[in-house]
Design a protein around this motif. Sequence first.
Motif, mmCIF file in Angstrom:
data_model
loop_
_atom_site.group_PDB
_atom_site.id
_atom_site.type_symbol
_atom_site.label_atom_id
_atom_site.label_comp_id
_atom_site.label_asym_id
_atom_site.label_seq_id
_atom_site.Cartn_x
_atom_site.Cartn_y
_atom_site.Cartn_z
ATOM 1 N N GLN A 127 0.835 -1.204 0.000
ATOM 2 C CA GLN A 127 0.000 0.000 0.000
ATOM 3 C C GLN A 127 0.869 1.252 0.000
ATOM 4 N N ARG A 128 0.290 2.331 -0.532
ATOM 5 C CA ARG A 128 0.968 3.630 -0.553
ATOM 6 C C ARG A 128 0.233 4.590 0.373
ATOM 7 N N VAL A 129 0.981 5.288 1.206
ATOM 8 C CA VAL A 129 0.439 6.313 2.098
ATOM 9 C C VAL A 129 0.963 7.667 1.642
ATOM 10 N N ASP A 130 0.054 8.611 1.420
ATOM 11 C CA ASP A 130 0.445 9.973 1.021
ATOM 12 C C ASP A 130 0.304 10.909 2.209
ATOM 13 N N LEU A 131 1.366 11.636 2.533
ATOM 14 C CA LEU A 131 1.372 12.602 3.629
ATOM 15 C C LEU A 131 1.577 14.001 3.058
ATOM 16 N N VAL A 132 0.786 14.962 3.537
ATOM 17 C CA VAL A 132 0.918 16.357 3.124
ATOM 18 C C VAL A 132 1.291 17.179 4.349
ATOM 19 N N LEU A 133 2.429 17.870 4.287
ATOM 20 C CA LEU A 133 2.892 18.728 5.375
ATOM 21 C C LEU A 133 2.509 20.168 5.061
ATOM 22 N N ASP A 134 1.711 20.776 5.939
ATOM 23 C CA ASP A 134 1.254 22.153 5.757
ATOM 24 C C ASP A 134 2.140 23.068 6.592
ATOM 25 N N PHE A 135 3.002 23.837 5.914
ATOM 26 C CA PHE A 135 3.971 24.726 6.570
ATOM 27 C C PHE A 135 3.359 26.128 6.583
ATOM 28 N N ASP A 136 2.930 26.590 7.757
ATOM 29 C CA ASP A 136 2.240 27.874 7.872
ATOM 30 C C ASP A 136 3.258 29.015 7.945
ATOM 31 N N ALA A 137 3.562 29.602 6.787
ATOM 32 C CA ALA A 137 4.590 30.645 6.724
ATOM 33 C C ALA A 137 4.207 31.873 7.542
ATOM 34 N N CYS A 138 2.915 32.213 7.544
ATOM 35 C CA CYS A 138 2.473 33.425 8.241
ATOM 36 C C CYS A 138 2.767 33.337 9.737
ATOM 37 N N LYS A 139 2.507 32.174 10.332
ATOM 38 C CA LYS A 139 2.731 31.998 11.761
ATOM 39 C C LYS A 139 4.180 31.627 12.082
ATOM 40 N N SER A 140 4.935 31.219 11.063
ATOM 41 C CA SER A 140 6.283 30.690 11.315
ATOM 42 C C SER A 140 7.380 31.740 11.266
ATOM 43 N N VAL A 141 7.122 32.890 10.642
ATOM 44 C CA VAL A 141 8.140 33.928 10.511
ATOM 45 C C VAL A 141 7.839 35.053 11.493
ATOM 46 N N VAL A 142 8.794 35.354 12.360
ATOM 47 C CA VAL A 142 8.611 36.411 13.356
ATOM 48 C C VAL A 142 9.763 37.399 13.262
ATOM 49 N N SER A 143 9.463 38.665 13.551
ATOM 50 C CA SER A 143 10.517 39.689 13.534
ATOM 51 C C SER A 143 11.326 39.619 14.824
ATOM 52 N N LYS A 144 12.586 40.031 14.735
ATOM 53 C CA LYS A 144 13.449 40.053 15.923
ATOM 54 C C LYS A 144 14.280 41.325 15.961
ATOM 55 N N GLY A 145 13.641 42.446 15.558
ATOM 56 C CA GLY A 145 14.276 43.745 15.661
ATOM 57 C C GLY A 145 15.255 44.047 14.547
ATOM 58 N N ASN A 146 15.372 45.328 14.196
ATOM 59 C CA ASN A 146 16.376 45.820 13.240
ATOM 60 C C ASN A 146 16.307 45.135 11.877
ATOM 61 N N GLY A 147 15.081 44.804 11.433
ATOM 62 C CA GLY A 147 14.925 44.206 10.114
ATOM 63 C C GLY A 147 15.357 42.764 10.014
ATOM 64 N N ASN A 148 15.533 42.095 11.157
ATOM 65 C CA ASN A 148 15.918 40.681 11.160
ATOM 66 C C ASN A 148 14.706 39.801 11.423
ATOM 67 N N TYR A 149 14.784 38.551 10.967
ATOM 68 C CA TYR A 149 13.655 37.634 11.097
ATOM 69 C C TYR A 149 14.135 36.267 11.555
ATOM 70 N N ALA A 150 13.238 35.556 12.256
ATOM 71 C CA ALA A 150 13.545 34.217 12.741
ATOM 72 C C ALA A 150 12.437 33.263 12.340
ATOM 73 N N LEU A 151 12.810 32.008 12.172
ATOM 74 C CA LEU A 151 11.852 30.960 11.847
ATOM 75 C C LEU A 151 11.462 30.239 13.131
ATOM 76 N N LYS A 152 10.168 30.250 13.438
ATOM 77 C CA LYS A 152 9.586 29.479 14.535
ATOM 78 C C LYS A 152 8.562 28.543 13.899
ATOM 79 N N PRO A 153 9.010 27.381 13.450
ATOM 80 C CA PRO A 153 8.189 26.570 12.529
ATOM 81 C C PRO A 153 6.840 26.162 13.094
ATOM 82 N N VAL A 154 5.792 26.392 12.293
ATOM 83 C CA VAL A 154 4.439 25.903 12.577
ATOM 84 C C VAL A 154 4.055 25.008 11.401
#
Length: 367
Positions: A127-154
Amino acid sequence: MGTVAVSLTDAPACGFDAVNITITKVRIHASNIASDTDAGWTDIALTPARKINLLNLTNGVMETLGQTSLATGHYSQIRLVLDPNGGGSVANSVVPSGSSIERSLDTPSAAQSGIKLVNDFDVGANQRVDLVLDFDACKSVVSKGNGNYALKPVVKVVPTTLNGISGFINSALLSSHVAITAQQNGAIIAATVPNASSGEFALTRLPAGNYDVVITADDRAAGVIGAVPVAAGATMTALSTSAAPLTLPPSLQGSISGTVTLTPASATEVATVTARQVISGGPAVALRYQAADLLNGSYTLAKLPVAPIQYVSYSSTLPLIFSSAASTPSAGRYRLDATAVGYAVQTNAAVDISSVNQTGINFNLTP
């Protein structure tokens, strides 16, 4: 033996023209508590590592990451492994809206050992199992001051069946940063943006149930379609047609800003501020949300409508006609909820922007 195939999809990102991540492999294990150094992992290696702009993966579009053979049995853990920045290359990056500059996206060390997803699935013989990973970019990218950004994966695993909610947005709104979300009890379950040319949108791969669809746009009132049914099968619930697309009336808009302080302080947890209203006789809905800056806790909720919400209950008879709805708090006022994992929710019941933008709306979150 059986086969597992993995694909990637995305919800839209807030305030970015590109959100790039570079994936080196997907890892699968039978145990949900296995560490990255334990034996028993099966890898889907991407050779060479693949740099993917998540914003190209909206409205049901998927990026196939690969497949592998797996022994029959039960599996409980998936890890998405990212390539680190360095060596003169920018593996993970963002391009803020209106800018052509690619900025490095700081990734947590855990991203190199794998973003951990706990999801149970069974692999049967042949059998074949298909998995779809939904990477929420809007919730995953946060600012960290001075125009820098960090990834907090959701990231979450979503159904593979292409079901959900579809429709069209009036072309007059397409330059106004339209966002469409499917919500339950004021919590955002899925989000998308319309096609920039046709106005078509799709909120896909939703668990069966009823959803409130919320439409926002710059300089427009918000629109809400209540109790939209979604079936488990491969069917789409249509809200509008290309001949009669959804539209929103003009509205003045305002903003709310302030800071969120975490006590005790945390270098890893991200606070989020959400603006909500409750429609009289209808659902609670979130109109805007914003992650607070990782370094200084600042946030700004911009483009909040002053006009009343436009509401209609779902009907299979189209077109759906919006009308102004009363809400709590009333038009031009918002309930703000500040949240962070491990901290108690703090609420400001009614922030009034009907005549002036509000600043200094601050929160102090404690466990």
